[in-house]
Design a protein around this motif. Structure first.
Motif, PDB file in Angstrom:
ATOM      1  N   ILE A   1      87.036  59.992  73.981  1.00 26.72           N
ATOM      2  CA  ILE A   1      88.066  60.290  74.465  1.00 26.72           C
ATOM      3  C   ILE A   1      89.116  60.050  73.520  1.00 26.72           C
ATOM      4  O   ILE A   1      89.027  59.092  72.961  1.00 26.72           O
ATOM      5  CB  ILE A   1      88.695  59.623  75.942  1.00 26.72           C
ATOM      6  CG1 ILE A   1      90.141  60.203  76.250  1.00 26.72           C
ATOM      7  CG2 ILE A   1      88.662  58.062  75.726  1.00 26.72           C
ATOM      8  CD1 ILE A   1      90.583  59.498  77.604  1.00 26.72           C
ATOM      9  N   GLU A   2      89.704  61.205  73.077  1.00 28.95           N
ATOM     10  CA  GLU A   2      90.837  61.096  71.806  1.00 28.95           C
ATOM     11  C   GLU A   2      92.017  60.433  72.387  1.00 28.95           C
ATOM     12  O   GLU A   2      92.605  60.566  73.479  1.00 28.95           O
ATOM     13  CB  GLU A   2      91.124  62.507  71.681  1.00 28.95           C
ATOM     14  CG  GLU A   2      92.021  62.368  70.212  1.00 28.95           C
ATOM     15  CD  GLU A   2      92.145  63.931  69.658  1.00 28.95           C
ATOM     16  OE1 GLU A   2      91.917  64.160  68.763  1.00 28.95           O
ATOM     17  OE2 GLU A   2      92.806  64.519  70.772  1.00 28.95           O
ATOM     18  N   SER A   3      92.308  59.254  71.739  1.00 28.51           N
ATOM     19  CA  SER A   3      93.265  58.401  72.150  1.00 28.51           C
ATOM     20  C   SER A   3      94.096  57.543  70.936  1.00 28.51           C
ATOM     21  O   SER A   3      93.373  56.749  70.242  1.00 28.51           O
ATOM     22  CB  SER A   3      92.531  57.245  73.095  1.00 28.51           C
ATOM     23  OG  SER A   3      93.428  56.211  73.301  1.00 28.51           O
ATOM     24  N   ALA A   4      95.124  57.972  70.795  1.00 33.18           N
ATOM     25  CA  ALA A   4      95.884  57.478  69.627  1.00 33.18           C
ATOM     26  C   ALA A   4      97.335  57.181  70.055  1.00 33.18           C
ATOM     27  O   ALA A   4      97.950  57.912  70.978  1.00 33.18           O
ATOM     28  CB  ALA A   4      95.793  58.575  68.449  1.00 33.18           C
ATOM     29  N   THR A   5      98.104  56.175  69.540  1.00 32.60           N
ATOM     30  CA  THR A   5      99.553  56.072  69.711  1.00 32.60           C
ATOM     31  C   THR A   5     100.146  57.305  69.082  1.00 32.60           C
ATOM     32  O   THR A   5      99.756  57.836  68.125  1.00 32.60           O
ATOM     33  CB  THR A   5     100.043  54.659  68.989  1.00 32.60           C
ATOM     34  OG1 THR A   5      99.936  54.928  67.754  1.00 32.60           O
ATOM     35  CG2 THR A   5      99.344  53.701  69.799  1.00 32.60           C
ATOM     36  N   THR A   6     101.625  57.426  69.591  1.00 26.63           N
ATOM     37  CA  THR A   6     102.421  58.662  69.129  1.00 26.63           C
ATOM     38  C   THR A   6     102.623  58.459  67.231  1.00 26.63           C
ATOM     39  O   THR A   6     103.000  59.481  66.759  1.00 26.63           O
ATOM     40  CB  THR A   6     103.617  58.638  69.737  1.00 26.63           C
ATOM     41  OG1 THR A   6     104.290  57.533  69.556  1.00 26.63           O
ATOM     42  CG2 THR A   6     103.335  59.192  71.444  1.00 26.63           C
TER      43      THR A   6
END
Length: 566
Positions: A121-126
């Protein structure tokens, strides 16, 4: 049965049925969510078409508008049904009705079986991603978004403005760090069950319901709380343009999709028969290339974005016009502008054409007409010499002329009589080579004779016009290759600047010419300028011109042949 497929469908039901059967045939259970906006008749026909396959189920329907909570609710219900009815499922793969498997399903099953505890799952902070589009990064998690961005854009924008003025800042649920990424994930049963059965689910939903585009942040944020091992990437190939809209794949993208080595791609055009036939009926095994590599085709998409936003130099198109700063070069190639040369030299235009091999025009922006080379009434690209058509848009006229004659160097004359509106465009065009002999406009007045008071008035008007033109050329924002000589300094040694100009144009190999351009007879010109001064008009643009210059009709400097250097 280690992989279960969740499909979100709202259109192209024939293709969705075809893909669902493909998943089911490979042994994958499928749970399909159909948008609540779809007509009941269409929904019934779709469910009946797949009723012969017991491993295909349909979940409770929700209204799914872009960027709204309905997409998350649809994914939740479908995933819950999947986990409840199919105990053998270890990974749940979220897809859409426009997704297409690119590799044999068995390869996807083997790939995930080898990674039983990994969530994809692509998951990164803004703060760590550059691809948020729309002007809202961290604010999407701290403001309220009760209105649809697409259906109620006015209310959406006004509410954002009001919240900014009031300095609204929502409280993020304890323990949650907002992350974002692709909507299309593949989660393990462990992680998905933990998200859906969490005691904090009610509070998480209450918060994310009013987040902007929650389908790209709900699972992406909560997976960080429960996952044993996250690989922050999607197994689905999806590419987006510079506006954040997904690219659509067509039949001619077949080889491009194969090179990606990805398991699934979206968004596929429903009429791309060649793609559906190739990947569903004749899938290629990539057993020796197990790892998906979407980066292999990133260069192609980067070029597509660059072509769409910047285009080809000097060619305007819908995506660039009339956006200021998107010109990617105002013109398609280098060209030369001469001011004062045809006034100072006899037959300057034919001489320049012979010396350089370029296409040499007269005054393209003269008041009466565009003076095309050799008196042509129409130039390449159906450009008319009519002044009215040209003056409707001077800049477009110049851009079209350079584009339609690319491959041949264009040269033209300019002067204070001509349309001044084009000069600023010439000055800021890096392709322009502008050579000016200031004050040369006085030579035709001197040779014309007639009533001196009339000549004086015209000289004053031309000097004012040229003064304004020179101010634009000397602007710090000018990007053209600009050279300015006063008439007095130019005629002292005319061959040096002429040779410099010809070397820059450089159209022909060095060759010996029969003669240099011939200066016009300037005998008495100094006295003419003095008379203008005596009448109260100060001709300062010519430089320090002697009252009786020792000039006579001659070549510059002789009629002897000389070598044009390149």
């Amino acid at each position: 049965m280690s992989v279960g497929i969740v499909m979100l469908v709202h259109t192209a039901f024939d293709r969705a049925e075809q893909v669902a059967r493909h998943w089911a045939k490979a042994g994958c259970p499928v749970v399909i969510h159909v948008d609540e906006k779809v007509a009941k008749k269409t929904y019934t026909a779709f469910t009946e078409a797949l009723s012969d396959l017991p491993q295909i189920l349909f979940s409770r329907r929700h209204r799914c508008d872009w960027g709204t909570w309905g997409l998350v609710a649809a994914s939740q219900d479908a995933a819950e049904l999947m986990l409840e009815r199919f105990e053998g499922v270890r990974h749940v793969y979220l897809t859409s009705g426009s997704c297409l498997p690119l590799r044999p399903v068995e390869e996807l099953i083997d790939y995930l079986d080898a990674r039983p505890q990994t969530d994809f799952i692509e998951s990164a902070t803004t703060a760590d991603v550059p691809w948020t589009v729309g002007g809202l990064d961290h604010e999407r998690f701290t403001l309220f978004f009760p209105f649809s961005w697409r259906r109620n854009r006015y209310l959406f924008d006004r509410l954002v403005e009001v919240q900014r003025v009031l300095r609204v800042s929502r409280r993020i649920p304890r323990g949650v760090v907002p992350h974002m990424g692709s909507q299309w994930w593949c989660l393990t049963r462990h992680t998905l069950s933990a998200i859906l059965s969490s005691p904090e689910r009610r509070w998480h939903e209450r918060y994310f319901r009013r987040v902007w585009i929650p389908d790209e942040s709900y699972f992406q944020s909560l997976a960080r709380l429960h996952s044993r091992n996250i690989e922050s990437r999607s197994l689905t190939l999806s590419k987006f343009d510079f506006q954040g809209k997904p690219h659509t794949f067509y039949d001619d993208h077949l080889q491009l999709l194969r090179r990606s080595d990805c398991f699934v791609a979206r968004k596929i055009w429903p009429h791309a028969r060649r793609l559906y036939d190739a990947f569903l009926n004749h899938p290629e095994s990539l057993a020796n290339r197990q790892e998906p590599k979407p980066g292999k085709i990133d260069r192609v998409f980067a070029k597509a974005v660059d072509r769409r936003t910047r285009g080809r130099a000097g060619l305007y198109m819908q995506s660039r016009f009339p956006n200021f700063g998107w010109e990617n070069g105002m013109t398609a190639g280098p060209y030369s502008v001469f001011q004062g040369f045809s006034e100072l030299f006899e037959e300057f235009e034919p001489w320049l054409a012979r010396a350089t091999g370029a296409q040499v025009h007269g005054h393209l922006f003269a008041p009466e007409r565009a003076e095309f080379a050799e008196g042509q009434p129409v130039l390449s690209g159906a450009l008319s010499d009519g002044a009215a058509l040209r003056d409707w848009n001077h800049r477009a006229f110049l851009t079209n002329l350079i584009w339609n004659t690319r491959g041949t160097r264009q040269c033209f004359q300019f002067g204070p009589h001509d349309a001044p509106e084009i000069m600023w465009d010439l000055a800021r065009d890096p392709n322009a080579q502008i050579s000016v002999i200031s004050g040369a406009w006085a030579v035709p007045l001197f040779r014309a004779g007639g009533d001196f008071s009339t000549l004086r008035a015209e000289a004053a008007a031309l000097q004012r016009a040229e003064h304004l033109l020179l101010d634009e050329l000397r602007s710090p924002e000018a990007k053209a290759r600009i050279r300015i000589w006063t008439m007095a300094e130019f005629i002292e040694a005319p061959m040096e600047p002429l040779q410099l100009i010809l070397d820059e144009i450089g159209q022909k190999e060095p060759r010996r010419l029969a003669e240099a351009p011939v200066l016009r007879d300037l005998g008495g010109f100094g006295r003419f300028l003095q008379n203008l001064k005596n009448q109260g008009m100060h001709p300062y643009l010519m430089g320090d011109f002697p009252v009786e210059p020792a000039l006579r009709p001659t070549a510059a400097p002789t009629r002897k042949s000389y070598l044009v250097k390149n």
